[in-house]
Design a protein around this motif. Sequence first.
Motif, PDB file in Angstrom:
ATOM      1  N   LYS A   1       0.812  -1.215   0.000  1.00  0.00           N
ATOM      2  CA  LYS A   1       0.000   0.000   0.000  1.00  0.00           C
ATOM      3  C   LYS A   1       0.846   1.265   0.000  1.00  0.00           C
ATOM      4  O   LYS A   1       0.332   2.351  -0.265  1.00  0.00           O
ATOM      5  CB  LYS A   1      -0.925   0.011   1.221  1.00  0.00           C
ATOM      6  CG  LYS A   1      -1.958  -1.100   1.233  1.00  0.00           C
ATOM      7  CD  LYS A   1      -2.912  -1.012   0.057  1.00  0.00           C
ATOM      8  CE  LYS A   1      -3.857   0.156   0.181  1.00  0.00           C
ATOM      9  NZ  LYS A   1      -4.855   0.201  -0.912  1.00  0.00           N
ATOM     10  N   ILE A   2       2.128   1.146   0.315  1.00  0.00           N
ATOM     11  CA  ILE A   2       3.005   2.320   0.278  1.00  0.00           C
ATOM     12  C   ILE A   2       3.062   2.913  -1.120  1.00  0.00           C
ATOM     13  O   ILE A   2       3.153   4.128  -1.296  1.00  0.00           O
ATOM     14  CB  ILE A   2       4.418   1.936   0.773  1.00  0.00           C
ATOM     15  CG1 ILE A   2       4.412   1.759   2.285  1.00  0.00           C
ATOM     16  CG2 ILE A   2       5.451   2.994   0.399  1.00  0.00           C
ATOM     17  CD1 ILE A   2       5.718   1.268   2.840  1.00  0.00           C
ATOM     18  N   GLY A   3       2.972   2.054  -2.128  1.00  0.00           N
ATOM     19  CA  GLY A   3       3.094   2.536  -3.499  1.00  0.00           C
ATOM     20  C   GLY A   3       1.842   3.165  -4.065  1.00  0.00           C
ATOM     21  O   GLY A   3       1.879   3.690  -5.185  1.00  0.00           O
TER      22      GLY A   3
ATOM     23  N   GLY B   1      13.382   3.013   1.668  1.00  0.00           N
ATOM     24  CA  GLY B   1      14.786   3.298   1.963  1.00  0.00           C
ATOM     25  C   GLY B   1      15.061   4.780   2.134  1.00  0.00           C
ATOM     26  O   GLY B   1      15.767   5.184   3.065  1.00  0.00           O
ATOM     27  N   VAL B   2      14.494   5.604   1.251  1.00  0.00           N
ATOM     28  CA  VAL B   2      14.703   7.052   1.370  1.00  0.00           C
ATOM     29  C   VAL B   2      14.082   7.582   2.658  1.00  0.00           C
ATOM     30  O   VAL B   2      14.665   8.428   3.353  1.00  0.00           O
ATOM     31  CB  VAL B   2      14.115   7.766   0.136  1.00  0.00           C
ATOM     32  CG1 VAL B   2      14.114   9.274   0.338  1.00  0.00           C
ATOM     33  CG2 VAL B   2      14.909   7.411  -1.110  1.00  0.00           C
TER      34      VAL B   2
ATOM     35  N   VAL C   1      13.534   5.898   5.514  1.00  0.00           N
ATOM     36  CA  VAL C   1      14.319   5.443   6.669  1.00  0.00           C
ATOM     37  C   VAL C   1      15.638   6.209   6.764  1.00  0.00           C
ATOM     38  O   VAL C   1      16.066   6.612   7.856  1.00  0.00           O
ATOM     39  CB  VAL C   1      14.566   3.927   6.577  1.00  0.00           C
ATOM     40  CG1 VAL C   1      15.532   3.469   7.659  1.00  0.00           C
ATOM     41  CG2 VAL C   1      13.253   3.173   6.705  1.00  0.00           C
ATOM     42  N   MET C   2      16.296   6.435   5.636  1.00  0.00           N
ATOM     43  CA  MET C   2      17.553   7.183   5.652  1.00  0.00           C
ATOM     44  C   MET C   2      17.349   8.618   6.113  1.00  0.00           C
ATOM     45  O   MET C   2      18.176   9.184   6.839  1.00  0.00           O
ATOM     46  CB  MET C   2      18.185   7.158   4.261  1.00  0.00           C
ATOM     47  CG  MET C   2      18.751   5.811   3.863  1.00  0.00           C
ATOM     48  SD  MET C   2      20.053   5.249   4.982  1.00  0.00           S
ATOM     49  CE  MET C   2      21.288   6.505   4.710  1.00  0.00           C
ATOM     50  N   ALA C   3      16.237   9.234   5.708  1.00  0.00           N
ATOM     51  CA  ALA C   3      15.956  10.599   6.160  1.00  0.00           C
ATOM     52  C   ALA C   3      15.730  10.637   7.669  1.00  0.00           C
ATOM     53  O   ALA C   3      16.225  11.536   8.365  1.00  0.00           O
ATOM     54  CB  ALA C   3      14.737  11.146   5.422  1.00  0.00           C
ATOM     55  N   ALA C   4      14.984   9.646   8.185  1.00  0.00           N
ATOM     56  CA  ALA C   4      14.742   9.602   9.632  1.00  0.00           C
ATOM     57  C   ALA C   4      16.038   9.364  10.403  1.00  0.00           C
ATOM     58  O   ALA C   4      16.307  10.015  11.425  1.00  0.00           O
ATOM     59  CB  ALA C   4      13.719   8.513   9.957  1.00  0.00           C
ATOM     60  N   LEU C   5      16.871   8.444   9.925  1.00  0.00           N
ATOM     61  CA  LEU C   5      18.141   8.172  10.603  1.00  0.00           C
ATOM     62  C   LEU C   5      19.091   9.360  10.515  1.00  0.00           C
ATOM     63  O   LEU C   5      19.824   9.652  11.473  1.00  0.00           O
ATOM     64  CB  LEU C   5      18.797   6.929   9.991  1.00  0.00           C
ATOM     65  CG  LEU C   5      18.072   5.599  10.223  1.00  0.00           C
ATOM     66  CD1 LEU C   5      18.795   4.472   9.500  1.00  0.00           C
ATOM     67  CD2 LEU C   5      17.972   5.284  11.711  1.00  0.00           C
ATOM     68  N   SER C   6      19.088  10.058   9.383  1.00  0.00           N
ATOM     69  CA  SER C   6      19.952  11.238   9.250  1.00  0.00           C
ATOM     70  C   SER C   6      19.523  12.341  10.212  1.00  0.00           C
ATOM     71  O   SER C   6      20.363  12.988  10.848  1.00  0.00           O
ATOM     72  CB  SER C   6      19.916  11.747   7.807  1.00  0.00           C
ATOM     73  OG  SER C   6      20.394  10.770   6.915  1.00  0.00           O
ATOM     74  N   GLY C   7      18.209  12.558  10.322  1.00  0.00           N
ATOM     75  CA  GLY C   7      17.732  13.564  11.272  1.00  0.00           C
ATOM     76  C   GLY C   7      18.059  13.201  12.709  1.00  0.00           C
ATOM     77  O   GLY C   7      18.474  14.054  13.502  1.00  0.00           O
ATOM     78  N   PHE C   8      17.900  11.922  13.053  1.00  0.00           N
ATOM     79  CA  PHE C   8      18.231  11.489  14.411  1.00  0.00           C
ATOM     80  C   PHE C   8      19.723  11.638  14.691  1.00  0.00           C
ATOM     81  O   PHE C   8      20.125  12.103  15.761  1.00  0.00           O
ATOM     82  CB  PHE C   8      17.802  10.034  14.599  1.00  0.00           C
ATOM     83  CG  PHE C   8      18.206   9.458  15.926  1.00  0.00           C
ATOM     84  CD1 PHE C   8      17.502   9.765  17.077  1.00  0.00           C
ATOM     85  CD2 PHE C   8      19.302   8.613  16.022  1.00  0.00           C
ATOM     86  CE1 PHE C   8      17.877   9.239  18.302  1.00  0.00           C
ATOM     87  CE2 PHE C   8      19.683   8.085  17.236  1.00  0.00           C
ATOM     88  CZ  PHE C   8      18.968   8.395  18.383  1.00  0.00           C
ATOM     89  N   GLY C   9      20.554  11.255  13.723  1.00  0.00           N
ATOM     90  CA  GLY C   9      21.998  11.382  13.920  1.00  0.00           C
ATOM     91  C   GLY C   9      22.456  12.824  14.006  1.00  0.00           C
ATOM     92  O   GLY C   9      23.369  13.150  14.771  1.00  0.00           O
TER      93      GLY C   9
END
Length: 233
Positions: free
Chosen positions: A100-102, A128-129, A131-139
Motif C-alpha cells: 500500500k506504500i506505493g 529506503g529514502v 528510513v535514511m531521512a529519519a536516521l539522518s535527522g536522528f543522527g
Amino acid sequence: MWITFFVGGWVWFIRKIFRDYEANNTLVQLFFPTVFMLSCTITRYVYWHIVLYSMLLLLVLVIPFYLCYFVLSNSPLVKSQWVRPLSVLTWGGYLFCFWKIGDPFPILSPQHGLLSIEQSISRIGVVGVTVMAALSGFGAVNYPYTSMTIFMRPVSKGHIQAIERRLLQNMDLIVAKKKKIALAKREQLRNPNNIENKSGRSSVWNLFRSSSSSDVPGVDIAALKSEVLALEV
C-alpha cells in the motif's frame, strides 16, 4: 567468485561488525554475507536478473518474516505455540503495508506486471529514502548531544570555590551599599531640605533634586543605586 564474496562478507561481519559475537543465531549471521555477496555480483550483466530477484526475495520476504518470528519468539508475552501463527499474521500485515506504500506514488504501470522487479524496487526505494531521512535527522541531533562533552572544559573544585567566594563578596558589597542608601534616605527624612535655590528654579526641580541626591555629606544616592544595579546584574 560468489564464494569469495560470501567468505569476505562473513569475515567482515564477524571481525568488524560483531566482534564479540552478539548475533548468536546462525541464520542472522548468514543474512549479511549473503546480501554482501549479491551486492558485489550485481555488477555483472549475466547475473543481473538472478541477483535482483534473489535480493528482493531476501529484503521483501525472508528477512521481514524472520524479524517477526525472532521478535515474537523472544517476547515473554507470547506463548511458544502462538509464535508461528502470529509471525505469519504479522508478516502478512507487513506485506499489505509494504504494497500500500506505493498507492500514493506513480509506481504502477501497465508495462510491468504485478510481480515484476520494478514494483518491488520502487517500493523499496520509497522505504529506503524515508528510513535514511529519519536516521539522518536522528543522527544530526543525537551526535552533537552525545559528543558535546568533548568541547567542554573540565571544572575543578578550586574554580567552584573561587566563584563562590566572588559571589559572597559581591553579595556583601550589595548589602553594604543598600545600607548606605537606607541611612542616607533616613537622614533626608530627618532633615528635609525645603529651601529653594537662589537662582529661582521651580519646586518640581527641587523635588527631583531631593529624590536623586542626598543631603548627607559624601553620600550620592543615585551613584549608589547605579552601583547596586550593576552588581545585581
